[in-house]
Motif scaffolding. Sequence first.
Motif, mmCIF file in Angstrom:
data_model
loop_
_atom_site.group_PDB
_atom_site.id
_atom_site.type_symbol
_atom_site.label_atom_id
_atom_site.label_comp_id
_atom_site.label_asym_id
_atom_site.label_seq_id
_atom_site.Cartn_x
_atom_site.Cartn_y
_atom_site.Cartn_z
ATOM 1 N N ALA A 194 -41.969 -3.906 -10.588
ATOM 2 C CA ALA A 194 -41.863 -4.933 -11.626
ATOM 3 C C ALA A 194 -40.609 -5.767 -11.442
ATOM 4 N N GLN A 195 -39.513 -5.125 -11.014
ATOM 5 C CA GLN A 195 -38.276 -5.862 -10.786
ATOM 6 C C GLN A 195 -38.427 -6.857 -9.639
ATOM 7 N N VAL A 196 -39.119 -6.427 -8.584
ATOM 8 C CA VAL A 196 -39.357 -7.342 -7.462
ATOM 9 C C VAL A 196 -40.199 -8.531 -7.918
ATOM 10 N N GLU A 197 -41.227 -8.254 -8.726
ATOM 11 C CA GLU A 197 -42.054 -9.344 -9.235
ATOM 12 C C GLU A 197 -41.224 -10.312 -10.083
ATOM 13 N N ILE A 198 -40.344 -9.755 -10.905
ATOM 14 C CA ILE A 198 -39.489 -10.616 -11.725
ATOM 15 C C ILE A 198 -38.561 -11.451 -10.857
ATOM 16 N N GLU A 199 -38.018 -10.836 -9.814
ATOM 17 C CA GLU A 199 -37.139 -11.583 -8.917
ATOM 18 C C GLU A 199 -37.893 -12.699 -8.189
ATOM 19 N N GLU A 200 -39.139 -12.421 -7.800
ATOM 20 C CA GLU A 200 -39.941 -13.475 -7.165
ATOM 21 C C GLU A 200 -40.208 -14.613 -8.146
ATOM 22 N N GLN A 201 -40.509 -14.276 -9.394
ATOM 23 C CA GLN A 201 -40.716 -15.319 -10.392
ATOM 24 C C GLN A 201 -39.441 -16.113 -10.629
ATOM 25 N N ASN A 202 -38.323 -15.418 -10.650
ATOM 26 C CA ASN A 202 -37.055 -16.128 -10.825
ATOM 27 C C ASN A 202 -36.767 -17.055 -9.657
ATOM 28 N N ALA A 203 -37.104 -16.596 -8.427
ATOM 29 C CA ALA A 203 -36.890 -17.446 -7.255
ATOM 30 C C ALA A 203 -37.764 -18.695 -7.327
ATOM 31 N N GLU A 204 -39.016 -18.518 -7.764
ATOM 32 C CA GLU A 204 -39.889 -19.684 -7.908
ATOM 33 C C GLU A 204 -39.359 -20.643 -8.972
ATOM 34 N N MET A 205 -38.860 -20.101 -10.075
ATOM 35 C CA MET A 205 -38.295 -20.947 -11.116
ATOM 36 C C MET A 205 -37.061 -21.695 -10.622
ATOM 37 N N LEU A 206 -36.224 -21.015 -9.841
ATOM 38 C CA LEU A 206 -35.039 -21.682 -9.293
ATOM 39 C C LEU A 206 -35.422 -22.787 -8.315
ATOM 40 N N ALA A 207 -36.449 -22.515 -7.498
ATOM 41 C CA ALA A 207 -36.899 -23.554 -6.572
ATOM 42 C C ALA A 207 -37.438 -24.767 -7.334
ATOM 43 N N SER A 208 -38.193 -24.503 -8.408
ATOM 44 C CA SER A 208 -38.706 -25.605 -9.230
ATOM 45 C C SER A 208 -37.566 -26.374 -9.874
ATOM 46 N N LEU A 209 -36.550 -25.644 -10.350
ATOM 47 C CA LEU A 209 -35.397 -26.317 -10.942
ATOM 48 C C LEU A 209 -34.655 -27.153 -9.908
ATOM 49 N N ASN A 210 -34.559 -26.644 -8.677
ATOM 50 C CA ASN A 210 -33.902 -27.417 -7.615
ATOM 51 C C ASN A 210 -34.657 -28.716 -7.336
ATOM 52 N N GLU A 211 -35.981 -28.621 -7.306
ATOM 53 C CA GLU A 211 -36.779 -29.834 -7.075
ATOM 54 C C GLU A 211 -36.581 -30.841 -8.210
ATOM 55 N N ARG A 212 -36.570 -30.328 -9.435
ATOM 56 C CA ARG A 212 -36.359 -31.233 -10.568
ATOM 57 C C ARG A 212 -34.972 -31.859 -10.511
ATOM 58 N N THR A 213 -33.983 -31.051 -10.173
ATOM 59 C CA THR A 213 -32.623 -31.580 -10.089
ATOM 60 C C THR A 213 -32.519 -32.640 -9.002
ATOM 61 N N SER A 214 -33.173 -32.393 -7.849
ATOM 62 C CA SER A 214 -33.150 -33.378 -6.763
ATOM 63 C C SER A 214 -33.808 -34.689 -7.200
ATOM 64 N N SER A 215 -34.931 -34.572 -7.913
ATOM 65 C CA SER A 215 -35.606 -35.777 -8.406
ATOM 66 C C SER A 215 -34.732 -36.524 -9.414
#
Length: 410
Positions: free
Chosen positions: A321-342
């Motif tokens: 479950a922790q690994v799944e949460i970390e993967e979700q957090n990584a996806e959220m961070l990547a999405s935030l990076n894309e939004r910040t770049s835009s």
Amino acid sequence: MHPQRERLHNELHARPSIYFDEPATLHHYALLDEAGACEAVLARLGELSGTPPDREAVQQILEVEGLTLKWERHTEFLTLTLLVPRAPEEEAWPAPPALLDTLVGPNHAQLISATQVLVESAHRWAGRPSDYGFRDPSGSRVGDGDAIVWSDFRLTDSGVNRLLLVNQGLDAFRLGRMTRRLLEIETYRMMASLALPLAKELERELQAHEQELGELSERNAEREAESSRPLLGAISELSARLERSGARSRRRFSATEAYSRIVFTRIEELRESRIGESPRLGTFILRRFRPTVHFCDSIHRRQQDLAESVARLNDLLRTRAQVEIEEQNAEMLASLNERTSSQLKIQKAVEGLSIIVISYYLFSLFKLGLQSLDALGVSIVPAVAAAVLAPLGLGIIGVLAWRIQRVKRH
């Protein structure tokens, strides 16, 4: 001097035996300390003897109604041992004195062990154990051949186990210690066996728990899109049930281990040897008592192993479950990076447009100023105006751009 020195030293004399000569009969009862049974027995004993029992003492030898009685307080039970001298012409197995019924009768439901030891002289006993009502008895020479013990370990109608001790060379001191060993074997054997019904009950529960654990392990091993939360809930519930059953049985199994060690030690202290073809007393007991101890111990270890397996599965699932949460957090961070770049790109475009707009309005203002001066009759050469106003305009635009960059950095 340490305040506890005398008390700790006197533990060497805390549990003396009753010393006596044959012929005699010993009546030994053990009562579980439940529903205030022990306190009630001691209070009644104090009334009969006229001596209130010492609440701090663990044992006491009293003279009650002309008989020697010893009581001992243990962790979870109380023992009463009554010595009754016996005349040679009396019957072999006399009934217990009324004193014992007065003490034990009101608490008969807590009686866990009742033993009667008949002590005979070598030259007075009948010569055959069958003359004392024994069927297929077990017998041993004990104390390096100074005594013989017989018993068939069958309870009487009143629930009493009978032992016959034939004294061939024991003095009063050794005779008291020998009978004490025999009585302790019987008492502690019964106390250790208290865990047997609980172990059988837990065996059925553990089978269901092990099957449930196998199903949960299979669900955890399968790579399905199932959420970890229902599986974690099921494992936590199973762990809670195991912890509850462990808390219920841990004390009983620990007591069984301690009591069984005392039984094994006391049997060794008998120093037995065989009599004819009869099975030895200790061998008869161990052959039937040791499987009980091993069964309880195996259930206890099985319970512990199952709890550890559930804990490991719980850790594995939590890691998953922790690994799944970390993967979700990584996806959220990547999405935030894309939004910040835009947002940065949009911001840069807005900044550029802002400078263009400001420049347009600035030059428009300059143009209006020059037109106003021309209307007032002030003639300005275009080349001179451009030479003066262009650097000024560029400077103003540069200052604006610098201020925008400074605000961004803050």
